[in-house]
Design a protein around this motif. Structure first.
Motif, PDB file in Angstrom:
ATOM      1  N   GLN A   1      88.260 102.250 -16.133  1.00 17.99           N
ATOM      2  CA  GLN A   1      89.440 101.506 -16.554  1.00 17.99           C
ATOM      3  C   GLN A   1      90.551 101.485 -15.498  1.00 17.99           C
ATOM      4  OE1 GLN A   1      89.181  99.580 -19.243  1.00 17.99           O
ATOM      5  NE2 GLN A   1      87.117 100.391 -19.226  1.00 17.99           N
ATOM      6  N   LYS A   2      90.506 102.397 -14.548  1.00  8.75           N
ATOM      7  CA  LYS A   2      91.534 102.428 -13.513  1.00  8.75           C
ATOM      8  C   LYS A   2      91.190 101.559 -12.311  1.00  8.75           C
ATOM      9  CE  LYS A   2      93.463 106.779 -14.872  1.00  8.75           C
ATOM     10  NZ  LYS A   2      94.140 107.972 -14.446  1.00  8.75           N
TER      11      LYS A   2
ATOM     12  N   CYS B   1      84.767  96.642 -15.881  1.00  6.67           N
ATOM     13  CA  CYS B   1      86.090  97.015 -15.354  1.00  6.67           C
ATOM     14  C   CYS B   1      87.049  95.889 -15.730  1.00  6.67           C
ATOM     15  CB  CYS B   1      86.041  97.219 -13.843  1.00  6.67           C
ATOM     16  SG  CYS B   1      85.030  98.622 -13.335  1.00  6.67           S
ATOM     17  N   HIS B   2      87.772  96.057 -16.797  1.00  2.74           N
ATOM     18  CA  HIS B   2      88.564  94.982 -17.385  1.00  2.74           C
ATOM     19  C   HIS B   2      89.852  94.660 -16.634  1.00  2.74           C
ATOM     20  CE1 HIS B   2      85.787  94.773 -20.680  1.00  2.74           C
ATOM     21  NE2 HIS B   2      85.902  96.081 -20.856  1.00  2.74           N
ATOM     22  N   ASN B   3      90.174  95.414 -15.600  1.00  2.00           N
ATOM     23  CA  ASN B   3      91.382  95.140 -14.826  1.00  2.00           C
ATOM     24  C   ASN B   3      91.099  94.403 -13.527  1.00  2.00           C
ATOM     25  OD1 ASN B   3      93.238  96.379 -16.638  1.00  2.00           O
ATOM     26  ND2 ASN B   3      92.447  98.353 -15.978  1.00  2.00           N
TER      27      ASN B   3
ATOM     28  N   SER C   1      90.271  90.895 -11.655  1.00  2.45           N
ATOM     29  CA  SER C   1      90.393  89.448 -11.830  1.00  2.45           C
ATOM     30  C   SER C   1      89.702  88.737 -10.667  1.00  2.45           C
ATOM     31  CB  SER C   1      91.866  89.048 -11.885  1.00  2.45           C
ATOM     32  OG  SER C   1      92.457  89.178 -10.604  1.00  2.45           O
TER      33      SER C   1
ATOM     34  N   ASP D   1      90.970  98.274 -10.426  1.00  7.66           N
ATOM     35  CA  ASP D   1      91.657  96.991 -10.543  1.00  7.66           C
ATOM     36  C   ASP D   1      91.528  96.221  -9.235  1.00  7.66           C
ATOM     37  OD1 ASP D   1      93.339  98.387  -8.848  1.00  7.66           O
ATOM     38  OD2 ASP D   1      95.030  98.426 -10.226  1.00  7.66           O
ATOM     39  N   ASP D   2      92.261  95.129  -9.120  1.00  4.89           N
ATOM     40  CA  ASP D   2      92.198  94.285  -7.927  1.00  4.89           C
ATOM     41  C   ASP D   2      92.591  95.064  -6.674  1.00  4.89           C
ATOM     42  OD1 ASP D   2      91.412  92.198  -9.539  1.00  4.89           O
ATOM     43  OD2 ASP D   2      93.377  91.251  -9.584  1.00  4.89           O
TER      44      ASP D   2
ATOM     45  N   LYS E   1      88.476  89.528 -17.463  1.00  9.08           N
ATOM     46  CA  LYS E   1      89.442  88.659 -16.800  1.00  9.08           C
ATOM     47  C   LYS E   1      88.795  87.640 -15.865  1.00  9.08           C
ATOM     48  CE  LYS E   1      93.421  91.741 -16.854  1.00  9.08           C
ATOM     49  NZ  LYS E   1      94.416  92.422 -16.011  1.00  9.08           N
TER      50      LYS E   1
ATOM     51  N   CYS F   1      83.367  91.825 -17.280  1.00  6.90           N
ATOM     52  CA  CYS F   1      84.732  91.889 -16.742  1.00  6.90           C
ATOM     53  C   CYS F   1      85.515  90.770 -17.425  1.00  6.90           C
ATOM     54  CB  CYS F   1      84.742  91.729 -15.228  1.00  6.90           C
ATOM     55  SG  CYS F   1      84.009  93.135 -14.359  1.00  6.90           S
TER      56      CYS F   1
END
Length: 74
Positions: free
Chosen positions: A18-19, A43-45, A47, A21-22, A70, A68
């Motif tokens: 979860q940590k 990993c939902h953060n 994009s 990100d882009d 996003k 994912c």
């Protein structure tokens, strides 16, 4: 830190972190452009902007971005 202490790392599975990100993909693409396999499924953060950084990884052969939320189908 992982990419700094493991310079020979070619495959990384950080699915469902979860940590991630882009910015994590930006750092990864700058420090280890030699990656061959990357799994960031769930990993939902992440994009499309984060995925775009991976163009700096010419050796990337497999990329799993399933689940994912996003990311669009494009």
């Amino acid at each position: 830190m992982l990419v700094h202490v493991c310079p020979a790392l070619r495959t990384l599975d950080i699915a469902a972190c979860q940590k991630v990100d882009d910015r994590a993909l930006f750092v990864l693409s700058r420090t280890r452009p030699s990656f061959c396999n990357l799994r960031v499924a769930g990993c939902h953060n992440i994009s499309s902007a984060g995925i775009a950084y991976l163009h700096r990884c010419p050796n990337l052969k497999t990329l799993d971005v399933s689940q994912c939320s996003k990311l669009s189908a494009d």
